[in-house]
Design a protein around this motif. Sequence first.
Motif, PDB file in Angstrom:
ATOM      1  N   THR A  72     -57.300  53.633 -32.387  1.00 26.60           N
ATOM      2  CA  THR A  72     -56.374  54.986 -33.046  1.00 26.60           C
ATOM      3  C   THR A  72     -57.090  55.486 -34.300  1.00 26.60           C
ATOM      4  N   ASP A 102     -47.642  48.362 -41.802  1.00 24.29           N
ATOM      5  CA  ASP A 102     -46.130  47.974 -41.981  1.00 24.29           C
ATOM      6  C   ASP A 102     -45.645  47.084 -42.437  1.00 24.29           C
ATOM      7  N   ASP A 141     -47.094  53.728 -26.560  1.00 25.66           N
ATOM      8  CA  ASP A 141     -46.155  52.039 -26.926  1.00 25.66           C
ATOM      9  C   ASP A 141     -44.899  52.942 -28.000  1.00 25.66           C
TER      10      ASP A 141
HETATM   11  O1  ME8 Z   1     -45.995  49.731 -33.904  1.00 31.71           O
HETATM   12  N1  ME8 Z   1     -54.569  49.900 -26.586  1.00 31.71           N
HETATM   13  O2  ME8 Z   1     -47.422  48.812 -35.138  1.00 31.71           O
HETATM   14  P1  ME8 Z   1     -48.823  48.021 -34.324  1.00 31.71           P
HETATM   15  C1  ME8 Z   1     -54.932  52.053 -27.265  1.00 31.71           C
HETATM   16  N2  ME8 Z   1     -45.815  49.536 -36.887  1.00 31.71           N
HETATM   17  N3  ME8 Z   1     -54.369  51.111 -28.879  1.00 31.71           N
HETATM   18  C2  ME8 Z   1     -53.255  49.888 -29.153  1.00 31.71           C
HETATM   19  C3  ME8 Z   1     -53.003  49.370 -28.240  1.00 31.71           C
HETATM   20  C4  ME8 Z   1     -54.395  49.319 -26.997  1.00 31.71           C
HETATM   21  N4  ME8 Z   1     -53.637  48.206 -26.404  1.00 31.71           N
HETATM   22  N5  ME8 Z   1     -52.936  48.360 -28.530  1.00 31.71           N
HETATM   23  C5  ME8 Z   1     -52.176  49.082 -30.180  1.00 31.71           C
HETATM   24  C6  ME8 Z   1     -46.276  49.604 -35.413  1.00 31.71           C
HETATM   25  N6  ME8 Z   1     -52.741  50.173 -30.460  1.00 31.71           N
HETATM   26  C7  ME8 Z   1     -45.550  49.991 -36.242  1.00 31.71           C
HETATM   27  C8  ME8 Z   1     -45.954  50.931 -36.212  1.00 31.71           C
HETATM   28  S1  ME8 Z   1     -45.620  53.960 -37.745  1.00 31.71           S
HETATM   29  C9  ME8 Z   1     -45.157  54.719 -38.598  1.00 31.71           C
HETATM   30  C10 ME8 Z   1     -45.529  52.205 -37.560  1.00 31.71           C
HETATM   31  C11 ME8 Z   1     -52.159  50.958 -31.528  1.00 31.71           C
HETATM   32  O3  ME8 Z   1     -49.496  47.519 -35.139  1.00 31.71           O
HETATM   33  C12 ME8 Z   1     -51.340  52.427 -31.072  1.00 31.71           C
HETATM   34  O4  ME8 Z   1     -51.508  52.759 -32.212  1.00 31.71           O
HETATM   35  O5  ME8 Z   1     -47.948  47.515 -33.202  1.00 31.71           O
HETATM   36  C13 ME8 Z   1     -50.178  51.872 -30.791  1.00 31.71           C
HETATM   37  O6  ME8 Z   1     -48.639  52.990 -31.289  1.00 31.71           O
HETATM   38  C14 ME8 Z   1     -50.801  50.646 -32.627  1.00 31.71           C
HETATM   39  O7  ME8 Z   1     -51.797  50.308 -31.988  1.00 31.71           O
HETATM   40  C15 ME8 Z   1     -48.870  50.440 -32.260  1.00 31.71           C
HETATM   41  O8  ME8 Z   1     -49.399  49.214 -33.765  1.00 31.71           O
END
Ligand code: ME8
Length: 514
Positions: A26, A51, A261
């Motif tokens: 991302t 976060d 997600d």
């Molecule tokens: O959800 N493939 O944080 P997070 C592609 N803190 N992208 C992926 C992935 C995968 N297998 N796994 C994760 C959160 N991502 C919250 C967000 S925003 C106000 C708060 C990426 O650390 C993708 O962008 O779990 C996903 O939405 C994000 O990491 C989730 O990061």
Amino acid sequence: MSKQPFYISTPIYYVNGEPHIGTAYTTIAADTIARFARMDGRNVMFLTGLDEHGEKVAQAAEEHGMTPQEWCDSQVVQFTDLWKELNISNNDFIRTTQERHMVGVAQFMQKLYDNGYLYKGTYDGFYCTPCETQYTQGELVDGKCPSCGRDVHTVHEENWFFKLSEFGDKLLAFYDEHPNFIRPQIRENEVRAFIESGMHDLSVSRTAFDWGVPLPFDPEHVTYVWVDALINYITALGYGSDDMSKFETWWPANFHFVGKDIIRFHCVIWPAMLMAAGMECPEHVFAHGFLMAADGSKMSKSKGNALYPHELIERYGVDAYRYYFLSDVTFGSDGNIGHDRITQVYNADLANTYGNLFSRVSNMTIKYFDGKVPELPAECTDMPNPLKEIADGLYDTFSACMDNVDYGGACSAVMELLHRANLYVEESAPWNLAKNEDTQGELAFVLYNALETCRIAALLLSAFMPATSAELWSRLSLGDPCAVENARELSAWGGLPAGNTVTKGDALFPRLAK
Ligand code: ME8
């Protein structure tokens, strides 16, 4: 004329986990759009961050014998270091434990309260701590979290609620009026179906722990971590401070980039919160797909099929890593990732096409023209120039693809020029032209065209592969392509000055063994 503002964000990642290929994906994707917008002359704000509140962080801190703040502070550097290594050009990095953010969250919550969208009630439901998400009984799958499949726990608490259920029709009307708000389309269908299935009010506070932003009107409660996190997109612009100039410049955002997600949070809860606060919604939420293992299964440490950013950087280099994920995985769809395919794309596009072209033409320039970009001979002005023909429309094609977040299309437009240039060199056979006094003019013409192709390709590809473009331009004695703000003009054919010194260096992309 003042520059057109452009604001793009990534999710703020949970500080708990290590950055991984998903979060890097991302971030690289957003970086590439931000870099392109800068070279296209826009005034860019590119935001990423972390976060840091919520139950999950409080628990992890306890497990590590630290205060939550100490725990967060200890985790940050692994993100900032990786982003530096991947050449991420973010303009700001927000942490939700920063004062600037917490002040803004409190102000936003006060606004929702003052506008009559919050009320106190009892939350009786389920909670997935790893996902920091509330679920009703009906949403669980076999009693587990429908998103990550892990155990959930019950919550029975007095909470503040946000009247989310009042926003169903307003959101649907908003999507109708802004047909590109949610991209790609398939995600919009999903979001609409979710809303049409019936909306519940959302619990927006917790009392079971205190690691969060206290509600200004009821400080025993801390703000629900997702609500706290979403507000980062405006607190980074100074919302809640005395200086609203950044907010006035960049809000509403052009793009929130997220994974599939977290679309409900970004496409349902966040716009409803903004509407309730009387604020504008972002222009686009782009939800990309998930990266999966080569066989299509979920990557996991325990299965041993996970790929790690450092491993990829070591094996392919930063630029090839960035290029591969964007050019070969359709942004918006899931992508199966494995070394075989990465190696194949690396060799085909980068080693055999891009790197090979530059290596051949720079070597021949050194050999036949003493390492100087040849002067264009007058007799060549009317000669057919297939490379110029392609290059002339290239910026329009490339920028249309980038504006449409079509990385694959943008890369293949440049690759088409590079392929043609390799073929052109073959057809023209400069090594034969060099043997004959009468064809020196044609030799100069051919090499100039091939060098000019490299200059233009490197300029456009600098959004994807900044370090390689900078290296290639420096070997042509040109400035930094990553600092330009007028790429359209600079991509016009003929910009390479004759007489510039051309230098030799290591292969830009050494060929990889299978
Ligand atoms: O959800 N493939 O944080 P997070 C592609 N803190 N992208 C992926 C992935 C995968 N297998 N796994 C994760 C959160 N991502 C919250 C967000 S925003 C106000 C708060 C990426 O650390 C993708 O962008 O779990 C996903 O939405 C994000 O990491 C989730 O990061």
